[in-house]
Scaffold this motif. Structure first.
Motif, PDB file in Angstrom:
ATOM      1  N   SER A 189       0.929  -1.242   0.006  1.00  0.00           N
ATOM      2  CA  SER A 189      -0.058  -0.101   0.009  1.00  0.00           C
ATOM      3  C   SER A 189       0.936   1.151   0.071  1.00  0.00           C
ATOM      4  CB  SER A 189      -0.902   0.039   1.143  1.00  0.00           C
ATOM      5  OG  SER A 189      -1.671  -1.383   1.398  1.00  0.00           O
ATOM      6  N   VAL A 190       0.590   2.199  -1.013  1.00  0.00           N
ATOM      7  CA  VAL A 190       1.202   3.423  -1.039  1.00  0.00           C
ATOM      8  C   VAL A 190       0.529   4.500  -0.441  1.00  0.00           C
ATOM      9  CG1 VAL A 190       2.590   5.138  -2.573  1.00  0.00           C
ATOM     10  CG2 VAL A 190       2.293   2.360  -3.195  1.00  0.00           C
ATOM     11  N   TYR A 191       1.286   5.363   0.450  1.00  0.00           N
ATOM     12  CA  TYR A 191       0.435   6.444   1.173  1.00  0.00           C
ATOM     13  C   TYR A 191       1.332   7.889   0.803  1.00  0.00           C
ATOM     14  CZ  TYR A 191      -2.316   2.860   3.862  1.00  0.00           C
ATOM     15  OH  TYR A 191      -3.454   1.893   3.940  1.00  0.00           O
ATOM     16  N   GLY A 192       0.583   8.915   1.072  1.00  0.00           N
ATOM     17  CA  GLY A 192       1.178  10.207   0.932  1.00  0.00           C
ATOM     18  C   GLY A 192       1.306  10.608   2.827  1.00  0.00           C
ATOM     19  N   HIS A 193       2.352  11.085   3.006  1.00  0.00           N
ATOM     20  CA  HIS A 193       2.797  11.250   4.605  1.00  0.00           C
ATOM     21  C   HIS A 193       2.076  12.331   4.839  1.00  0.00           C
ATOM     22  CE1 HIS A 193       4.461  11.262   8.395  1.00  0.00           C
ATOM     23  NE2 HIS A 193       4.839  12.516   8.075  1.00  0.00           N
ATOM     24  N   ASN A 194       1.500  12.593   6.097  1.00  0.00           N
ATOM     25  CA  ASN A 194       0.990  13.977   6.475  1.00  0.00           C
ATOM     26  C   ASN A 194       0.973  14.116   7.786  1.00  0.00           C
ATOM     27  OD1 ASN A 194      -1.045  16.038   6.812  1.00  0.00           O
ATOM     28  ND2 ASN A 194      -2.396  15.330   5.210  1.00  0.00           N
ATOM     29  N   VAL A 195       1.421  15.207   8.150  1.00  0.00           N
ATOM     30  CA  VAL A 195       1.911  15.294   9.491  1.00  0.00           C
ATOM     31  C   VAL A 195       0.572  15.811  10.402  1.00  0.00           C
ATOM     32  CG1 VAL A 195       3.236  16.700  11.128  1.00  0.00           C
ATOM     33  CG2 VAL A 195       4.358  16.131   8.901  1.00  0.00           C
ATOM     34  N   LYS A 196      -0.211  16.547  10.004  1.00  0.00           N
ATOM     35  CA  LYS A 196      -1.294  17.125  10.355  1.00  0.00           C
ATOM     36  C   LYS A 196      -2.562  16.355  10.743  1.00  0.00           C
ATOM     37  CE  LYS A 196      -0.165  21.759   8.777  1.00  0.00           C
ATOM     38  NZ  LYS A 196      -0.449  23.097   8.262  1.00  0.00           N
ATOM     39  N   SER A 197      -2.633  15.210   9.703  1.00  0.00           N
ATOM     40  CA  SER A 197      -3.703  14.611   9.734  1.00  0.00           C
ATOM     41  C   SER A 197      -3.263  13.100   9.424  1.00  0.00           C
ATOM     42  CB  SER A 197      -4.920  14.880   8.863  1.00  0.00           C
ATOM     43  OG  SER A 197      -4.554  15.209   7.375  1.00  0.00           O
ATOM     44  N   SER A 198      -4.247  11.990   9.211  1.00  0.00           N
ATOM     45  CA  SER A 198      -3.896  10.737   8.802  1.00  0.00           C
ATOM     46  C   SER A 198      -3.160  10.728   7.351  1.00  0.00           C
ATOM     47  CB  SER A 198      -5.184   9.836   8.565  1.00  0.00           C
ATOM     48  OG  SER A 198      -6.080  10.387   7.899  1.00  0.00           O
ATOM     49  N   ASN A 199      -2.386   9.719   7.095  1.00  0.00           N
ATOM     50  CA  ASN A 199      -1.767   9.472   5.671  1.00  0.00           C
ATOM     51  C   ASN A 199      -2.838   9.363   4.624  1.00  0.00           C
ATOM     52  OD1 ASN A 199       0.498   9.861   7.131  1.00  0.00           O
ATOM     53  ND2 ASN A 199       0.632   7.449   7.721  1.00  0.00           N
ATOM     54  N   ASP A 200      -2.582  10.069   3.586  1.00  0.00           N
ATOM     55  CA  ASP A 200      -3.341   9.761   2.196  1.00  0.00           C
ATOM     56  C   ASP A 200      -3.104   8.566   1.612  1.00  0.00           C
ATOM     57  OD1 ASP A 200      -4.578  12.527   2.929  1.00  0.00           O
ATOM     58  OD2 ASP A 200      -2.616  13.505   2.165  1.00  0.00           O
ATOM     59  N   PHE A 201      -4.214   8.042   1.351  1.00  0.00           N
ATOM     60  CA  PHE A 201      -3.987   6.571   0.753  1.00  0.00           C
ATOM     61  C   PHE A 201      -3.997   7.159  -0.973  1.00  0.00           C
ATOM     62  CE2 PHE A 201      -5.897   2.992  -1.908  1.00  0.00           C
ATOM     63  CZ  PHE A 201      -5.270   2.173  -1.448  1.00  0.00           C
ATOM     64  N   ILE A 202      -2.912   6.154  -1.567  1.00  0.00           N
ATOM     65  CA  ILE A 202      -2.778   6.463  -2.819  1.00  0.00           C
ATOM     66  C   ILE A 202      -3.166   5.173  -3.752  1.00  0.00           C
ATOM     67  CG2 ILE A 202      -0.787   7.047  -4.856  1.00  0.00           C
ATOM     68  CD1 ILE A 202       0.711   8.615  -2.774  1.00  0.00           C
ATOM     69  N   GLY A 203      -2.660   4.258  -3.400  1.00  0.00           N
ATOM     70  CA  GLY A 203      -2.930   3.158  -4.314  1.00  0.00           C
ATOM     71  C   GLY A 203      -2.122   1.661  -3.496  1.00  0.00           C
ATOM     72  N   ARG A 204      -2.615   0.463  -4.168  1.00  0.00           N
ATOM     73  CA  ARG A 204      -2.443  -0.612  -3.324  1.00  0.00           C
ATOM     74  C   ARG A 204      -2.492  -1.817  -4.358  1.00  0.00           C
ATOM     75  NH1 ARG A 204      -6.128  -2.358   1.313  1.00  0.00           N
ATOM     76  NH2 ARG A 204      -4.757  -1.094   2.458  1.00  0.00           N
ATOM     77  N   ILE A 205      -1.623  -3.045  -4.263  1.00  0.00           N
ATOM     78  CA  ILE A 205      -1.539  -4.098  -4.979  1.00  0.00           C
ATOM     79  C   ILE A 205      -1.462  -5.542  -4.033  1.00  0.00           C
ATOM     80  CG2 ILE A 205      -0.798  -3.195  -7.224  1.00  0.00           C
ATOM     81  CD1 ILE A 205       2.212  -4.415  -6.451  1.00  0.00           C
ATOM     82  N   VAL A 206      -2.064  -6.573  -4.455  1.00  0.00           N
ATOM     83  CA  VAL A 206      -1.667  -7.872  -3.696  1.00  0.00           C
ATOM     84  C   VAL A 206      -0.954  -8.628  -4.474  1.00  0.00           C
ATOM     85  CG1 VAL A 206      -2.482  -9.495  -2.211  1.00  0.00           C
ATOM     86  CG2 VAL A 206      -3.594  -7.267  -2.067  1.00  0.00           C
ATOM     87  N   ILE A 207       0.070  -9.497  -3.803  1.00  0.00           N
ATOM     88  CA  ILE A 207       0.980 -10.204  -4.612  1.00  0.00           C
ATOM     89  C   ILE A 207       0.886 -11.704  -3.758  1.00  0.00           C
ATOM     90  CG2 ILE A 207       3.095 -11.053  -5.768  1.00  0.00           C
ATOM     91  CD1 ILE A 207       3.553  -8.388  -6.130  1.00  0.00           C
ATOM     92  N   GLY A 208       0.355 -12.815  -4.392  1.00  0.00           N
ATOM     93  CA  GLY A 208       0.488 -13.969  -3.651  1.00  0.00           C
ATOM     94  C   GLY A 208      -0.757 -15.011  -3.904  1.00  0.00           C
ATOM     95  N   GLN A 209      -1.250 -15.556  -2.900  1.00  0.00           N
ATOM     96  CA  GLN A 209      -2.382 -16.463  -2.933  1.00  0.00           C
ATOM     97  C   GLN A 209      -3.612 -15.689  -3.338  1.00  0.00           C
ATOM     98  OE1 GLN A 209      -3.781 -18.166   0.762  1.00  0.00           O
ATOM     99  NE2 GLN A 209      -4.876 -19.565  -0.329  1.00  0.00           N
ATOM    100  N   TYR A 210      -3.872 -14.483  -2.799  1.00  0.00           N
ATOM    101  CA  TYR A 210      -4.855 -13.651  -3.178  1.00  0.00           C
ATOM    102  C   TYR A 210      -4.546 -12.463  -3.950  1.00  0.00           C
ATOM    103  CZ  TYR A 210      -7.191 -16.538   0.474  1.00  0.00           C
ATOM    104  OH  TYR A 210      -7.959 -17.599   0.960  1.00  0.00           O
ATOM    105  N   SER A 211      -4.016 -12.647  -5.188  1.00  0.00           N
ATOM    106  CA  SER A 211      -3.521 -11.572  -6.062  1.00  0.00           C
ATOM    107  C   SER A 211      -4.613 -10.985  -6.717  1.00  0.00           C
ATOM    108  CB  SER A 211      -2.589 -12.131  -7.101  1.00  0.00           C
ATOM    109  OG  SER A 211      -1.344 -12.948  -6.633  1.00  0.00           O
ATOM    110  N   THR A 212      -4.368  -9.378  -6.785  1.00  0.00           N
ATOM    111  CA  THR A 212      -5.242  -8.549  -7.358  1.00  0.00           C
ATOM    112  C   THR A 212      -5.442  -8.615  -8.913  1.00  0.00           C
ATOM    113  OG1 THR A 212      -3.473  -6.862  -7.303  1.00  0.00           O
ATOM    114  CG2 THR A 212      -5.250  -7.040  -5.469  1.00  0.00           C
ATOM    115  N   GLY A 213      -4.574  -9.245  -9.563  1.00  0.00           N
ATOM    116  CA  GLY A 213      -5.081  -9.283 -11.040  1.00  0.00           C
ATOM    117  C   GLY A 213      -3.613 -10.411 -11.637  1.00  0.00           C
TER     118      GLY A 213
END
Length: 470
Positions: free
Chosen positions: A405-429
């Motif tokens: 999971s890729v996030y954008g770091h944010n000091v004042k609030s929660s980190n901003d979600f950018i995107g995700r992938i899954v590799i292995g038994q439950y791959s996303t594609g």
């Protein structure tokens, strides 16, 4: 050659018959005797034209002679008185003379026969003149036509609202602005022959539409936060991106970008400028885009253009992530290298993004371990070059999944979600599944591959491991 004098037969009857026949063979129009006729004398031309004659007297001539001899002998015996000695000597002289002439002609023809050409005349087939010819046209094999074939010929992409459609190409900028009402974009291009790079300058936008709410029922009264992505088609990976302009429908960018590309290659490319509305809490929305084939402009001289924006069905890419996987069976270790990312979705309007990557190991449907990289400040193309190792026994490897999971770091609030992938038994594609299989078949060898990031909702829909992490 010896000649035998024949006995006189009925006062020169044989002589008259032979003379008549010989004249018919040679001339056919002569009534004189053969040895006195000048037209019946043999010559080379006549022999070649007439062709070879039989060497012996024809059988029908001999039979006729014998028949007439018998008949004439009877008639002479019955009706005519016996000839006198003078008449007998005259007839004998004439018969001897004609017989000698006939023998001489036949012998001369026989000597010339071997040198005469033998012509093989084959039968000639003649067609019926009055018969009508039937004209037969070649038949053309045609596939049976059905009504379904008519609809299969339609290509939906040709009827979509895209800048490459025929409708957009045939309209002027004023007509497209009035039809789509997406605003206009001011930019310039020029090629530097000294340094071999293309300069693209994004100057400003005008009359951009306000953002639309998610349900589509009303327009948000707040202003847009636009920015521009620049790329040279067909290469969309190596793109550039301007900064985000806060709350404005008439943004002024004044940003300059260079593309290192040969001049001849630049003429084959198409400049694509995509105007995007920044949204911190959701996927960014594409306002419109402008495409311009560089072969239609003078790159060396350069120029400025105002172009109307047209709709685009392309979604905003979340970015790409370069990973390396390696498994050591003897040690039971799964090694992961986070190398770099590029063109990540911008999460901070002022300074781009401060991205980092979170790696989570999932056994079956249970979260086992979580690790993360350090964040890279103020960039959307970060280089991480960080390695991580997870203990995974070989018997548990087939049930393991890695969630990136890729996030954008944010000091004042929660980190901003950018995107995700899954590799292995439950791959996303399929790209993620292929990378995992390559790693399993290449023990002790690192396997690298680029992956396109997906949204959280898409990952949760196709992968059970994505639901187990936060």
């Amino acid at each position: 050659m010896a000649y035998v004098q024949l006995e006189p037969i009925n006062e020169g009857l044989l002589s008259r018959i032979s003379d008549l026949l010989l004249c018919r063979w040679t001339c056919g129009s002569c009534c004189q005797t053969c040895y006195d006729c000048s037209c019946c004398q043999s010559s080379e031309d006549e022999v070649e034209i007439l062709g070879p004659f039989p060497a012996q007297t024809p059988s029908w001539l001999v039979s006729n002679r014998s028949d007439e001899k018998d008949g004439d002998s009877d008639n002479t015996t019955a009706s005519e008185p016996p000839p006198t000695p003078q008449e007998r000597r005259r007839s004998s002289s004439e018969t001897s003379k004609s017989t000698y002439s006939l023998a001489r002609r036949i012998s001369s023809l026989e000597l010339r026969r071997p040198s005469s050409p033998l012509i093989d005349i084959k039968p000639i087939e003649f067609g019926i003149l009055g018969a009508k010819k039937e004209i037969v046209q070649p038949s053309i094999l045609r596939k049976p036509y059905t009504s379904d074939d008519y609809f299969r010929k339609f290509e939906p992409r040709l009827y979509s609202l895209d800048s490459n459609s025929d409708d957009a190409d045939c309209l002027t900028d004023e007509e497209m602005l009035a039809k789509y009402q997406l605003g206009m974009l001011h930019f310039s291009t020029q090629y530097d022959l000294l340094h071999n790079y293309l300069i693209v300058r994004v100057i400003e936008g005008k009359d951009l539409p306000p953002p639309i709410s998610y349900d589509g029922s009303r327009q948000d009264m707040a202003h847009s936060n636009p920015y521009v992505k620049i790329c040279l088609l067909p290469d969309q990976k190596n793109s550039k991106q301007t900064g985000v302009k806060r709350k404005t429908q008439n943004p002024v960018f004044e940003e300059r970008y260079t593309f290192e590309i040969p001049f001849l290659e630049a003429q084959r490319r198409t400049l694509l400028l995509t105007v995007v509305d920044f949204d911190k809490f959701s996927r960014h929305c594409v306002i419109g885009k402008v495409s311009m084939p560089l072969s239609e402009v003078d790159l060396v001289k350069g120029g400025h253009w105002w172009k109307a924006l047209v709709p685009s069905s392309q979604n905003v890419e979340l970015g790409e992530l370069l990973l390396s996987l390696n498994y050591l069976p003897s040690a039971g270790r799964l090694n992961v290298d986070i190398i770099r990312a590029k063109q990540l979705l911008q999460t901070d309007m002022s300074q781009g993004s401060d991205p980092f990557v979170k790696i989570q190991l999932v056994h079956g449907l249970k979260l086992a371990k979580t690790k993360k990289t350090s964040f890279i400040k103020g960039t959307i193309d970060p280089f991480f070059n960080e390695s991580f190792s997870f203990r995974v026994p070989q018997e548990e490897l087939e049930n393991a999944s890695l969630v990136f999971s890729v996030y954008g770091h944010n000091v004042k609030s929660s980190n901003d979600f950018i995107g995700r992938i899954v590799i292995g038994q439950y791959s996303t594609g399929s790209p993620e599944s292929k990378h995992w299989r390559r790693m399993l078949s290449s023990h002790r060898t690192a396997v690298e591959q680029w992956h396109s990031l997906r949204s959280r909702a898409e990952c949760d829909r196709v992968s059970s491991a994505s639901l187990e992490v936060t």
